[in-house]
Design a protein around this motif. Structure first.
Motif, PDB file in Angstrom:
ATOM      1  N   ARG A   1       0.807  -1.213   0.000  1.00 22.73           N
ATOM      2  CA  ARG A   1       0.000   0.000   0.000  1.00 22.73           C
ATOM      3  C   ARG A   1       0.846   1.272   0.000  1.00 22.73           C
ATOM      4  NH1 ARG A   1      -2.697  -3.185  -1.588  1.00 22.73           N
ATOM      5  NH2 ARG A   1      -4.724  -3.974  -0.867  1.00 22.73           N
ATOM      6  N   ASP A   2       2.120   1.152   0.232  1.00 23.71           N
ATOM      7  CA  ASP A   2       2.995   2.323   0.245  1.00 23.71           C
ATOM      8  C   ASP A   2       3.413   2.674  -1.182  1.00 23.71           C
ATOM      9  OD1 ASP A   2       4.995   4.015   2.182  1.00 23.71           O
ATOM     10  OD2 ASP A   2       6.003   3.445   0.318  1.00 23.71           O
ATOM     11  N   ASP A   3       3.171   3.920  -1.586  1.00 24.55           N
ATOM     12  CA  ASP A   3       3.461   4.327  -2.969  1.00 24.55           C
ATOM     13  C   ASP A   3       4.937   4.190  -3.315  1.00 24.55           C
ATOM     14  OD1 ASP A   3       0.808   4.904  -3.356  1.00 24.55           O
ATOM     15  OD2 ASP A   3       1.023   7.063  -2.989  1.00 24.55           O
ATOM     16  N   GLY A   4       5.812   4.563  -2.378  1.00 31.54           N
ATOM     17  CA  GLY A   4       7.243   4.477  -2.650  1.00 31.54           C
ATOM     18  C   GLY A   4       7.703   3.050  -2.866  1.00 31.54           C
ATOM     19  N   VAL A   5       7.158   2.118  -2.085  1.00 32.70           N
ATOM     20  CA  VAL A   5       7.527   0.708  -2.247  1.00 32.70           C
ATOM     21  C   VAL A   5       6.966   0.164  -3.558  1.00 32.70           C
ATOM     22  CG1 VAL A   5       7.413  -1.594  -1.231  1.00 32.70           C
ATOM     23  CG2 VAL A   5       7.614   0.412   0.255  1.00 32.70           C
ATOM     24  N   LEU A   6       5.758   0.568  -3.913  1.00 34.19           N
ATOM     25  CA  LEU A   6       5.182   0.127  -5.188  1.00 34.19           C
ATOM     26  C   LEU A   6       6.055   0.569  -6.371  1.00 34.19           C
ATOM     27  CD1 LEU A   6       1.374   0.713  -4.573  1.00 34.19           C
ATOM     28  CD2 LEU A   6       2.473  -1.471  -5.155  1.00 34.19           C
ATOM     29  N   LEU A   7       6.562   1.795  -6.293  1.00 38.35           N
ATOM     30  CA  LEU A   7       7.453   2.264  -7.360  1.00 38.35           C
ATOM     31  C   LEU A   7       8.722   1.422  -7.408  1.00 38.35           C
ATOM     32  CD1 LEU A   7       7.124   6.142  -6.979  1.00 38.35           C
ATOM     33  CD2 LEU A   7       6.201   4.726  -8.801  1.00 38.35           C
ATOM     34  N   ALA A   8       9.263   1.063  -6.247  1.00 41.95           N
ATOM     35  CA  ALA A   8      10.460   0.224  -6.212  1.00 41.95           C
ATOM     36  C   ALA A   8      10.172  -1.159  -6.778  1.00 41.95           C
ATOM     37  CB  ALA A   8      10.971   0.116  -4.776  1.00 41.95           C
ATOM     38  N   LEU A   9       8.997  -1.702  -6.486  1.00 48.74           N
ATOM     39  CA  LEU A   9       8.623  -3.004  -7.034  1.00 48.74           C
ATOM     40  C   LEU A   9       8.486  -2.943  -8.552  1.00 48.74           C
ATOM     41  CD1 LEU A   9       6.027  -3.987  -4.305  1.00 48.74           C
ATOM     42  CD2 LEU A   9       8.154  -5.231  -4.802  1.00 48.74           C
ATOM     43  N   THR A  10       7.940  -1.844  -9.055  1.00 49.03           N
ATOM     44  CA  THR A  10       7.819  -1.665 -10.506  1.00 49.03           C
ATOM     45  C   THR A  10       9.203  -1.615 -11.157  1.00 49.03           C
ATOM     46  OG1 THR A  10       5.743  -0.467 -10.230  1.00 49.03           O
ATOM     47  CG2 THR A  10       6.919  -0.158 -12.307  1.00 49.03           C
ATOM     48  N   GLU A  11      10.109  -0.866 -10.550  1.00 54.12           N
ATOM     49  CA  GLU A  11      11.479  -0.812 -11.068  1.00 54.12           C
ATOM     50  C   GLU A  11      12.119  -2.197 -11.031  1.00 54.12           C
ATOM     51  OE1 GLU A  11      15.700   1.414  -9.965  1.00 54.12           O
ATOM     52  OE2 GLU A  11      13.805   2.241  -9.250  1.00 54.12           O
ATOM     53  N   SER A  12      11.818  -2.963  -9.992  1.00 53.32           N
ATOM     54  CA  SER A  12      12.377  -4.308  -9.861  1.00 53.32           C
ATOM     55  C   SER A  12      11.847  -5.245 -10.946  1.00 53.32           C
ATOM     56  CB  SER A  12      12.059  -4.878  -8.477  1.00 53.32           C
ATOM     57  OG  SER A  12      12.655  -4.083  -7.471  1.00 53.32           O
ATOM     58  N   LEU A  13      10.590  -5.063 -11.349  1.00 56.82           N
ATOM     59  CA  LEU A  13      10.049  -5.874 -12.443  1.00 56.82           C
ATOM     60  C   LEU A  13      10.832  -5.621 -13.730  1.00 56.82           C
ATOM     61  CD1 LEU A  13       6.199  -5.499 -11.867  1.00 56.82           C
ATOM     62  CD2 LEU A  13       7.526  -7.618 -11.692  1.00 56.82           C
ATOM     63  N   GLY A  14      11.163  -4.359 -13.991  1.00 53.89           N
ATOM     64  CA  GLY A  14      11.959  -4.058 -15.174  1.00 53.89           C
ATOM     65  C   GLY A  14      13.348  -4.661 -15.077  1.00 53.89           C
TER      66      GLY A  14
END
Length: 669
Positions: A156-169
């Motif tokens: 639910r944390d926006d900053g962590v979600l962005l990090a997870l998205t970067e990790s997918l790439g």
């Protein structure tokens, strides 16, 4: 947490500054309840134990203790500790950097399962850092992808979600054979109902690893998302109070953009788009017309890398950057000035805005520094660099003022003959500069630079005063003598009274610039040729190359130098080969013997291309065997002569000049 720490012989281990006996205190400091002490400890780890990314035996010894700290929920700021571990572990291929790096990578990978556990930690900072760590160090692709998918579902944390998205790439690039699942997740995240920041992040990752999945209207989509994000962003971002420590960590925090998240999103997308310059220009223009000054400021900073690395027509974004100069936002205005600095002709669409700022803000004409000499203020410098004659009367006022910038002479070349009214001021300055004062020598240099560009025939007495009166022990003596000779050289026959002084320099360290100037002044081959032949035989490659450049100017009269120039075309020094080859052609008029040399240096070192292109242009039709190189250069959208970590400056100027030469040869104007 610190079990066994006292059993390590830290005094026998080393870090960047010697004995590692202070490392236990740093490790304990990371667990302190005092935020300032924790920050100082982390700064010490980066500054000594992991200095500039280096790995020491003490670095390896710290790894188990850092993992122990990262796993204890009562320790504050554990996200920074996880980031430190990730940095110590490095990337795949660390073994190529040496045994220490390979051992560090192995040590961190050995505990990669801990990163998987930390990905679900209660601390958002830890989860954010662990997201990338599992991709980098956990060598189980299916498990990693499953973990990322699970975390995206529950996070639910926006900053962590962005990090997870970067990790997918990162996962898709690291495991291309198993990337489909990650790409599907990114494609889903790039569309509604996800929020604008996450969608931009997903588009940035798709641009890097699956551009075929990007929407056809990418630029319009991203610009719209940026504006939606700006409307949702708090005026004052929520951030925990941090200690104001005099550490690298603290200084970097203070230098971060006011919207660091937005800056990172844009940097990732621009980097991923790479050579899609038209899209990047469209994106910049969309950002630069945003109602939000923070978005516009981020766009200005993004522009510097684009301008310096890629060739294109930047008239529209430059004009929009110029429009930011009238803002009341100091941060945005200063960013715009910085982005325009060094662009020279490219910055001309911003000239009117620059002039308006210069005219309204005399306080910006000169930049005073706490340490060092005063310099031209950014707006005035950029206006002069565009060649705009409106800068000249302002420069005249500056030169008449109590504080004269040390670099004012460096912009005169951009102004050309429009700067002629300034010649008497520079001339008087050279006649009055105190030669015995080391502090004045930098100013003398800027005066010489200006007078050379202005070709002021009345400055000869002042130049001679410097040549004859400069103390032998002066720190900048060789540089000043070289530039003084250069001034006399461009004046040619008008500097005949300097002939005795120039002849007196032919036996010293300044022999080559003196010979160069003497040739221009009196064209006495008997005086200069023996000097240049002697210089070809010395051990200094720089002086040999300089001699070759002057011999090229002598043309056929320098034929006795061919025996010394030909061996230089086989030198290990690419610049020596370049100068020798160009000189041989200009002396003989026969291109065939040097065509292969010119082709090889062109391929070996992009910085030789301007010199080679100018030589090929001078060859006329006989240079046709090398015209394919010039055509290929014109077809390339990449600037080969600009480092990716810089912007503006001489490299960009030379690249633009290279393109003009290539167009001239190819009939493109």
């Amino acid at each position: 947490m610190f079990t066994g720490i006292d059993e390590v012989d830290w005094a026998a281990l080393r870090h960047a500054y010697g004995s590692a006996e202070d490392v236990p205190a740093m490790l304990r400091g990371l667990a302190s309840t005092d935020p300032a002490e924790r920050e100082i400890a982390l700064d010490g780890m980066y500054g000594a134990v992991h200095h500039q990314g280096d790995v020491y035996d003490s670095t390896l010894a710290c790894v188990p203790f850092l993992f122990a700290l990262a796993g204890r929920e009562e320790v504050p700021d554990r996200g920074g500790i996880v980031e430190l571990l990730v940095s110590i572990g490095g990337d795949d291929g660390a073994e190529l950097l040496g045994d220490g790096y390979a051992m560090a990578h192995t040590a961190v990978r050995a505990s990669a399962g801990e990163f998987a556990r930390l990905a679900g930690d209660p601390d958002a900072g830890v989860r954010r850092a662990a997201a990338g760590a599992v991709v980098r160090f956990l060598d189980e692709p299916a498990r990693v992808l499953g973990l990322l998918r699970e975390r995206i579902t529950v996070e639910r944390d926006d900053g962590v979600l962005l990090a997870l998205t970067e990790s997918l790439g990162h996962f898709a690039r690291r495991h291309p054979g198993q990337a489909a699942g990650a790409l599907d997740l990114l494609t889903t995240q790039s569309a509604p109902p996800y929020g604008p920041a996450l969608r931009i992040a997903a588009l940035g990752q798709l641009a890097a690893c699956a551009p075929d999945r990007l929407p056809a209207d990418l630029v319009d989509t991203v610009v719209r998302l940026l504006r939606d994000r700006s409307e949702q962003r708090p005026v004052t971002p929520d951030a925990p109070d941090r200690p104001d420590t005099n550490t690298l960590v603290g200084r970097l925090r203070r230098l971060r953009p006011s919207d660091e998240e937005g800056s990172q999103l844009l940097r990732t997308l621009h980097t991923a788009l790479g050579s899609r310059v038209a899209d990047r220009i469209g994106l910049l223009c969309g950002q630069l017309t945003s109602p939000d000054p923070v978005d516009r400021c981020n766009a200005v900073w993004m522009s510097t890398k684009l301008f310096s690395e890629w060739r294109a027509d930047y008239s529209e974004p430059v004009a929009l950057i110029g429009a930011q100069l009238g803002t009341d936002d100091d941060r945005l205005r200063e960013a715009a000035v910085s982005a325009l600095t060094g662009l020279l002709d490219i910055a001309r669409p911003a000239a009117d805005d620059l002039h308006a700022l210069v005219a309204s803000r005399p306080d910006l004409w000169v930049q005073q520094w706490a340490h060092g000499l005063p310099s031209l203020g950014g707006p005035l410098k950029v206006l002069a660099q565009t060649g705009d004659p409106r800068a000249v009367p302002v420069l005249a006022e500056v030169l008449a003022g109590p504080v004269v910038p040390h670099d004012v002479g460096q912009v005169i070349s951009c102004l050309g003959r429009a700067a002629a009214p300034l010649a008497p001021t520079f001339r008087r300055g050279l006649e009055e500069v105190p030669l015995e004062s080391p502090e004045s020598h930098s100013f003398a240099l800027t005066l010489l630079l200006a007078l050379r560009e202005l070709r002021d025939t009345e400055c000869v007495p002042g130049v001679l005063r410097l040549l004859l009166g400069l103390p032998e022990e002066a720190r900048l003596r060789d540089v000043l003598v070289k530039h003084a000779a250069g001034v006399l050289g461009v004046l040619g026959g008008a500097a005949r009274e300097a002939i005795p002084a120039l002849r007196g320099l032919l036996d010293g360290e300044s022999a080559v610039p003196a010979a160069d100037a003497l040739w221009s002044v009196e064209a006495d081959v008997k005086a200069v040729l023996p000097v240049l032949l002697r210089e070809l035989t010395i051990g200094d490659a720089y002086r040999r190359r300089a001699a070759a450049d002057v011999l090229a100017r002598l043309g056929p009269t320098a034929r006795p130098a061919l025996a010394g120039l030909r061996p230089m075309t086989e030198s290990d020094n690419v610049w020596e080969r370049t100068s020798a080859a160009c000189a041989i052609w200009r002396i003989t008029g026969v291109p065939d013997p040097v065509l292969a040399v010119l082709r090889s240096v062109w391929a070996e070192h992009p910085y030789t291309r301007l010199t080679v292109a100018e030589c090929v242009a001078a060859m006329g039709p006989t240079g046709a065997p090398l015209h394919d190189l010039l055509r290929a250069e014109l077809a390339s959208v990449r600037r080969h002569q600009v480092h990716s970590d810089t912007h503006g400056g001489q490299d960009l100027v030379d690249d633009e000049r290279l393109l003009r030469v290539c167009r001239g040869v190819s009939g493109g104007g």
